[in-house]
Scaffold this active site. Structure first.
Site, PDB file in Angstrom:
ATOM      1  N   ASN A 110       1.016  -1.026   0.083  1.00 22.24           N
ATOM      2  CA  ASN A 110       0.275   0.015   0.003  1.00 22.24           C
ATOM      3  C   ASN A 110       1.133   0.848  -0.190  1.00 22.24           C
ATOM      4  OD1 ASN A 110      -2.140   1.196   0.289  1.00 22.24           O
ATOM      5  ND2 ASN A 110      -2.019   2.128   2.206  1.00 22.24           N
ATOM      6  N   HIS A 112       0.900   5.268   1.448  1.00 20.48           N
ATOM      7  CA  HIS A 112      -0.009   5.560   2.075  1.00 20.48           C
ATOM      8  C   HIS A 112       0.853   7.256   1.982  1.00 20.48           C
ATOM      9  CE1 HIS A 112      -2.273   6.786   5.756  1.00 20.48           C
ATOM     10  NE2 HIS A 112      -1.034   7.314   6.478  1.00 20.48           N
ATOM     11  N   SER A 139       4.985   6.256   1.999  1.00 22.29           N
ATOM     12  CA  SER A 139       5.132   5.563   2.541  1.00 22.29           C
ATOM     13  C   SER A 139       4.935   4.739   1.874  1.00 22.29           C
ATOM     14  CB  SER A 139       5.015   5.104   4.128  1.00 22.29           C
ATOM     15  OG  SER A 139       5.793   6.251   4.719  1.00 22.29           O
ATOM     16  N   ASP A 148      -2.066   0.869   7.634  1.00 21.94           N
ATOM     17  CA  ASP A 148      -1.103   1.905   7.572  1.00 21.94           C
ATOM     18  C   ASP A 148       0.498   1.255   9.015  1.00 21.94           C
ATOM     19  OD1 ASP A 148      -3.422   2.887   6.246  1.00 21.94           O
ATOM     20  OD2 ASP A 148      -3.236   4.407   7.800  1.00 21.94           O
TER      21      ASP A 148
HETATM   22  C1  GRF Z   1      -2.431   8.847  -2.404  1.00 23.46           C
HETATM   23  O1  GRF Z   1      -2.402  10.022  -1.844  1.00 23.46           O
HETATM   24  C2  GRF Z   1      -2.780   8.004  -1.595  1.00 23.46           C
HETATM   25  O2  GRF Z   1      -1.318   7.797  -1.036  1.00 23.46           O
HETATM   26  C3  GRF Z   1      -3.250   7.286  -0.930  1.00 23.46           C
HETATM   27  O3  GRF Z   1      -4.521   7.961  -1.676  1.00 23.46           O
HETATM   28  C4  GRF Z   1      -4.357   9.211  -2.369  1.00 23.46           C
HETATM   29  C5  GRF Z   1      -4.457   7.664  -3.713  1.00 23.46           C
HETATM   30  O4  GRF Z   1      -3.922   9.209  -4.809  1.00 23.46           O
HETATM   31  N1  GRF Z   1      -3.731   6.085  -0.322  1.00 23.46           N
HETATM   32  P1  GRF Z   1      -4.499   8.416  -6.666  1.00 23.46           P
HETATM   33  O5  GRF Z   1      -6.210   7.467  -6.752  1.00 23.46           O
HETATM   34  O6  GRF Z   1      -3.303   7.397  -6.929  1.00 23.46           O
HETATM   35  O7  GRF Z   1      -4.707   9.709  -7.414  1.00 23.46           O
END
Ligand code: GRF
Length: 217
Positions: A110, A112, A139, A148
């Site tokens: 994932n 984050h 991260s 997370d």
């Molecule tokens: C990103 O900031 C990611 O880190 C978080 O949600 C957002 C998703 O953005 N988990 P995208 O859909 O990849 O543009």
């Protein structure tokens, strides 16, 4: 080496998905994006994936009511039928049960938008500004049942400026996200990651240092 087959799970815009798709367009990249799954029919990222000629699926969690495992079983069956090796969560806004996480242990990652373990959860940029931190970032981590919280694979830091708003800070962090997610997937697909006592080691991580601090845009 056989390229690993990757499914990207999204719920929205899909900019991290797009970053992974463009990295995987290089024939030397060790993973191919075989499937994009959204739990929301209106996710903008679906059109981007289709434009890149990638198979897409909608598995709408709402059709499963409160039965989280039924949603996950449907998802797991699709991942199996597409012979998926690795799952990348990219703005996927559902929590998984321990059953699903255990099935994909050390095969699901994932991204984050914070320097974990700081600022888990939502609204990370607002909270970073409210806390007055001077360094923020992103991260990539393995997924474990606690949100997370899994072993951290790679991080990228960005400066926080005095005049930042949540939007300007988010935009700077997003640049860092798009750099480190393809890097983390590359390492995983190359079987270079090992988790020891909750820490993730990267074999031959000479290329990691240069990713730690993103140049500020
Ligand atoms: C990103 O900031 C990611 O880190 C978080 O949600 C957002 C998703 O953005 N988990 P995208 O859909 O990849 O543009």
């Amino acid at each position: 080496m056989q390229r690993k087959r990757v499914a990207i799970l999204i719920s929205g815009r899909g900019s991290n998905m797009a970053a992974l798709i463009s990295a995987a367009a290089d024939p030397d990249y060790p993973a191919e994006i075989a499937l994009v799954v959204s739990n929301r029919p209106d996710a903008a990222g679906l059109a981007r994936a289709k434009a890149a000629r990638i198979a897409t699926l909608v598995i709408d969690h709402k059709t499963f009511g409160k039965d989280r495992e039924a949603f996950e079983r449907a998802l797991d069956a699709e991942l199996a039928s597409h012979r998926i090796d690795i799952v990348c969560l990219a703005g996927f806004m559902r929590l998984f049960t321990p059953w699903f996480v255990t099935r994909w242990r050390e095969r699901m990652i994932n991204i984050h938008p914070a320097l974990l373990p700081a600022f888990k959860g939502l609204d990370t940029h607002e909270r970073a500004l409210a806390a007055g931190v001077k360094v923020h970032g992103a991260s990539v981590h393995f997924v474990v049942p606690e949100m997370d919280s899994g072993p951290i694979i790679v991080q990228s830091a960005v400066p926080v400026r005095d005049d930042d708003t949540p939007d300007t800070l988010a935009a700077r962090v997003l640049v860092a996200e798009h750099r480190i997610y393809p890097l983390a997937l590359r390492w995983l697909a190359e079987n270079r990651l090992s988790v020891v006592d909750g820490r993730c080691n990267v074999a031959g991580a000479g290329d990691r240092a240069e990713m730690l601090i993103s140049p500020s845009p």
